[in-house]
Design a protein around this motif. Structure first.
Motif, PDB file in Angstrom:
ATOM      1  N   LEU A  11       0.835  -1.195   0.000  1.00 35.85           N
ATOM      2  CA  LEU A  11       0.000   0.000   0.000  1.00 35.85           C
ATOM      3  C   LEU A  11       0.874   1.251   0.000  1.00 35.85           C
ATOM      4  CD1 LEU A  11      -2.608  -1.090   2.701  1.00 35.85           C
ATOM      5  CD2 LEU A  11      -2.885  -1.126   0.218  1.00 35.85           C
ATOM      6  N   PRO A  12       0.405   2.329  -0.582  1.00 36.13           N
ATOM      7  CA  PRO A  12       1.214   3.563  -0.574  1.00 36.13           C
ATOM      8  C   PRO A  12       1.422   4.072   0.849  1.00 36.13           C
ATOM      9  CG  PRO A  12      -1.034   3.996  -1.341  1.00 36.13           C
ATOM     10  CD  PRO A  12      -0.879   2.504  -1.279  1.00 36.13           C
ATOM     11  N   ARG A  13       2.646   4.418   1.153  1.00 42.50           N
ATOM     12  CA  ARG A  13       2.979   4.897   2.492  1.00 42.50           C
ATOM     13  C   ARG A  13       2.556   6.359   2.614  1.00 42.50           C
ATOM     14  NH1 ARG A  13       6.454   3.703   6.726  1.00 42.50           N
ATOM     15  NH2 ARG A  13       7.543   5.463   7.661  1.00 42.50           N
ATOM     16  N   PRO A  14       1.747   6.700   3.646  1.00 39.33           N
ATOM     17  CA  PRO A  14       1.242   8.070   3.736  1.00 39.33           C
ATOM     18  C   PRO A  14       2.305   9.058   4.200  1.00 39.33           C
ATOM     19  CG  PRO A  14       0.555   6.816   5.651  1.00 39.33           C
ATOM     20  CD  PRO A  14       1.225   5.839   4.726  1.00 39.33           C
ATOM     21  N   GLN A  15       2.094  10.311   3.854  1.00 37.06           N
ATOM     22  CA  GLN A  15       2.885  11.395   4.403  1.00 37.06           C
ATOM     23  C   GLN A  15       2.240  11.819   5.724  1.00 37.06           C
ATOM     24  OE1 GLN A  15       5.806  12.649   2.963  1.00 37.06           O
ATOM     25  NE2 GLN A  15       5.519  10.852   1.630  1.00 37.06           N
ATOM     26  N   VAL A  16       3.026  11.909   6.771  1.00 37.74           N
ATOM     27  CA  VAL A  16       2.487  12.257   8.086  1.00 37.74           C
ATOM     28  C   VAL A  16       3.323  13.376   8.695  1.00 37.74           C
ATOM     29  CG1 VAL A  16       1.936  11.449  10.413  1.00 37.74           C
ATOM     30  CG2 VAL A  16       1.627   9.904   8.471  1.00 37.74           C
ATOM     31  N   GLN A  43       8.825   5.883  13.002  1.00 34.56           N
ATOM     32  CA  GLN A  43       8.855   5.860  11.542  1.00 34.56           C
ATOM     33  C   GLN A  43       8.676   7.243  10.928  1.00 34.56           C
ATOM     34  OE1 GLN A  43       7.159   2.647   9.398  1.00 34.56           O
ATOM     35  NE2 GLN A  43       6.970   1.308  11.176  1.00 34.56           N
ATOM     36  N   TYR A  44       8.180   8.176  11.714  1.00 38.02           N
ATOM     37  CA  TYR A  44       8.036   9.559  11.259  1.00 38.02           C
ATOM     38  C   TYR A  44       8.666  10.487  12.309  1.00 38.02           C
ATOM     39  CZ  TYR A  44       4.628   7.715   7.900  1.00 38.02           C
ATOM     40  OH  TYR A  44       4.003   7.015   6.895  1.00 38.02           O
ATOM     41  N   ALA A  98      -6.839  23.305  15.518  1.00 44.37           N
ATOM     42  CA  ALA A  98      -5.646  24.107  15.286  1.00 44.37           C
ATOM     43  C   ALA A  98      -4.408  23.238  15.023  1.00 44.37           C
ATOM     44  CB  ALA A  98      -5.381  25.016  16.480  1.00 44.37           C
ATOM     45  N   ARG A  99      -4.460  21.986  15.441  1.00 44.16           N
ATOM     46  CA  ARG A  99      -3.324  21.085  15.224  1.00 44.16           C
ATOM     47  C   ARG A  99      -3.207  20.649  13.757  1.00 44.16           C
ATOM     48  NH1 ARG A  99       0.793  20.822  17.880  1.00 44.16           N
ATOM     49  NH2 ARG A  99       1.046  18.583  18.140  1.00 44.16           N
ATOM     50  N   LYS A 100      -4.285  20.731  12.993  1.00 40.87           N
ATOM     51  CA  LYS A 100      -4.275  20.430  11.554  1.00 40.87           C
ATOM     52  C   LYS A 100      -3.712  19.032  11.273  1.00 40.87           C
ATOM     53  CE  LYS A 100      -3.908  25.287  10.221  1.00 40.87           C
ATOM     54  NZ  LYS A 100      -3.135  26.322   9.491  1.00 40.87           N
ATOM     55  N   TYR A 101      -4.367  18.034  11.851  1.00 43.17           N
ATOM     56  CA  TYR A 101      -3.921  16.653  11.667  1.00 43.17           C
ATOM     57  C   TYR A 101      -4.096  16.201  10.222  1.00 43.17           C
ATOM     58  CZ  TYR A 101      -4.180  16.571  16.761  1.00 43.17           C
ATOM     59  OH  TYR A 101      -4.011  16.857  18.093  1.00 43.17           O
ATOM     60  N   ASP A 102      -3.106  15.497   9.705  1.00 38.18           N
ATOM     61  CA  ASP A 102      -3.291  14.843   8.408  1.00 38.18           C
ATOM     62  C   ASP A 102      -3.589  13.358   8.567  1.00 38.18           C
ATOM     63  OD1 ASP A 102      -0.626  14.027   9.046  1.00 38.18           O
ATOM     64  OD2 ASP A 102       0.153  15.686   7.872  1.00 38.18           O
ATOM     65  N   LEU A 103      -3.509  12.852   9.813  1.00 35.84           N
ATOM     66  CA  LEU A 103      -3.829  11.446  10.083  1.00 35.84           C
ATOM     67  C   LEU A 103      -4.537  11.337  11.428  1.00 35.84           C
ATOM     68  CD1 LEU A 103      -3.604   8.335   9.714  1.00 35.84           C
ATOM     69  CD2 LEU A 103      -1.310   8.486  10.738  1.00 35.84           C
ATOM     70  N   LEU A 120     -12.621  17.241  12.019  1.00 35.61           N
ATOM     71  CA  LEU A 120     -11.236  17.671  11.844  1.00 35.61           C
ATOM     72  C   LEU A 120     -10.735  17.501  10.411  1.00 35.61           C
ATOM     73  CD1 LEU A 120      -9.730  16.282  15.178  1.00 35.61           C
ATOM     74  CD2 LEU A 120     -10.563  18.584  14.685  1.00 35.61           C
ATOM     75  N   LYS A 121     -11.383  16.630   9.648  1.00 36.29           N
ATOM     76  CA  LYS A 121     -11.116  16.464   8.215  1.00 36.29           C
ATOM     77  C   LYS A 121      -9.642  16.202   7.878  1.00 36.29           C
ATOM     78  CE  LYS A 121     -15.003  19.475   7.029  1.00 36.29           C
ATOM     79  NZ  LYS A 121     -15.922  18.351   6.836  1.00 36.29           N
ATOM     80  N   PRO A 122      -9.044  15.174   8.458  1.00 37.19           N
ATOM     81  CA  PRO A 122      -7.667  14.827   8.068  1.00 37.19           C
ATOM     82  C   PRO A 122      -7.664  14.186   6.683  1.00 37.19           C
ATOM     83  CG  PRO A 122      -8.559  13.142   9.492  1.00 37.19           C
ATOM     84  CD  PRO A 122      -9.609  14.216   9.424  1.00 37.19           C
ATOM     85  N   ALA A 123      -6.495  14.144   6.082  1.00 35.10           N
ATOM     86  CA  ALA A 123      -6.396  13.480   4.777  1.00 35.10           C
ATOM     87  C   ALA A 123      -6.679  11.992   4.908  1.00 35.10           C
ATOM     88  CB  ALA A 123      -5.003  13.707   4.184  1.00 35.10           C
ATOM     89  N   ILE A 124      -6.248  11.390   6.019  1.00 32.52           N
ATOM     90  CA  ILE A 124      -6.455   9.962   6.268  1.00 32.52           C
ATOM     91  C   ILE A 124      -7.042   9.788   7.654  1.00 32.52           C
ATOM     92  CG2 ILE A 124      -5.348   7.696   6.516  1.00 32.52           C
ATOM     93  CD1 ILE A 124      -3.169   8.658   4.625  1.00 32.52           C
TER      94      ILE A 124
END
Length: 370
Positions: A11-16, A43-44, A98-103, A120-124
């Protein structure tokens, strides 16, 4: 990036850059979610990893080296009137927004996680597949997340692995999978003083935590007394611990009354969670039942003897620690019931003989340097 080997995923590895791990359950469940935080942090290494838990379970993750921020909510928030709920939720929501989570990694089937994923609408946003009580609820749950991971049933997979399945589902293959708990300097000093005052030397005593908040998981008093008497008769130093709840303290009082000789130190009801962790870390070995202290022993790498009755030993057993796990061969276990027939007494636990536990402990101690 960590120098540890990162296993490739199809699977594609997400950007975090910033992630929120949500675990709204009991203390032990929260501790068993700690490897998810550790894996993301490892890992990040440039990312910030936050967690959201119930306020009363926060000490399970406080001081966790992989955490940037620890957020909490009250268990009682859902019982408040709408205005009072809004007063609690709005400041937290603004902080999280305000933290703007992407995951977002939601590790339970609680609706709070679904609501936060929508708001919160994260990308993932990943969560377990959940059996909802209606088609509408099922659709709402699925639409709240970008990914869902399966939860095996029937005591077939450890809870830690099921938590880590959330990462696997989005292309992150876990490596170390280790529990993490930090007691902290204040707790370490407090426990060291208590041990020294009683003449008990660290790493030379056996810690027995005989109770669970669910007493149907607890071994009979007479059995535990026989085990402790066998240990003290040969000169072992035994230390007791238990939670301050009245039911557990009453149980320990019965145990102490049944002993042929007193234990070296009884700290039942006298420790907070961090101090309990420090005590467990100081022990040569830990003996207990399926309970939070057993998971703490695993996190702190204290060799463990664990007794399991109606709960699932594959799902909840000691994780990545030298241990011996004892069960009785009953075809009905693990049933997950509140004692046989709901009677608060589990025959499958009572069937485990003190001699078997002593033999398992001796086998374990033989591999632990004094």
């Amino acid at each position: 990036m960590s120098e540890r080997l990162i296993v490739a995923s199809p699977l594609p590895r997400p950007q975090v850059k910033r992630a929120l791990v949500i675990k709204l359950r009991h203390h032990g469940d929260v501790l068993l979610a700690s490897p998810v935080i550790a894996e993301l942090a490892a890992q990040y290494p440039e990312a910030e990893i936050d967690a959201l838990v119930y306020h009363d379970t926060r000490e399970m993750l406080s001081l966790h080296p992989g955490l940037a921020q620890l957020h909490t909510i009250g268990r009682d928030w859902r019982t408040l009137n709408p205005t009072a709920q809004l007063r609690r939720w709005w400041p937290l929501f603004r902080t999280l927004k305000a933290r703007k989570y992407d995951l977002i990694v939601n590790l339970t089937d609680h609706w709070h996680g679904a609501r936060l994923a929508r708001w919160l609408k994260p990308a993932i946003a990943v969560a377990p597949k959940a059996q909802r009580d209606s088609k509408w609820a099922d659709r709402a749950w699925k639409k709240s997340f970008t990914h869902l991971f399966p939860i095996p049933r029937g005591n077939t997979r450890h809870t830690v692995e099921m938590h880590l399945d959330a990462l696997r589902r989005i292309g992150i293959q876990p490596v170390k999978k280790a529990l993490q708990f930090v007691a902290g300097e204040a707790a370490d000093v407090s426990v060291a003083m208590k041990l020294a005052a009683a003449g008990v030397e660290a790493k030379r005593f056996i810690l027995i935590h005989p109770t669970s908040r669910w007493l149907f998981k607890t071994w009979p008093v007479a059995h535990m007394a026989a085990l402790i008497d066998a240990l003290t008769a040969r000169g072992e130093q035994v230390v007791l611990s238990a939670a301050p709840a009245k039911a557990e303290m009453d149980w320990v009082a019965q145990l102490n009354a049944a002993l042929a000789r007193p234990v070296a130190l009884d700290l039942s009801g006298q420790l907070n969670l961090k101090e309990l962790g420090a005590l467990i870390a100081s022990a040569r070995a830990f003996v207990g039942v399926d309970s939070v202290p057993m998971h703490l022993a695993a996190a702190l790498q204290t060799p463990t003897v664990a007794l399991f009755g109606p709960s699932g030993n594959i799902e909840w057993g000691p994780w990545q620690v030298p241990h011996r796990l004892l069960t009785a061969d009953f075809p009905c276990r693990p049933c997950g019931q509140d004692g046989c027939g709901g009677g608060k007494v589990s025959d499958c636990l009572a069937a485990i003989a003190p001699t078997s536990v002593l033999a398992a402990l001796d086998e374990l101690l033989a591999k632990v340097p004094r």
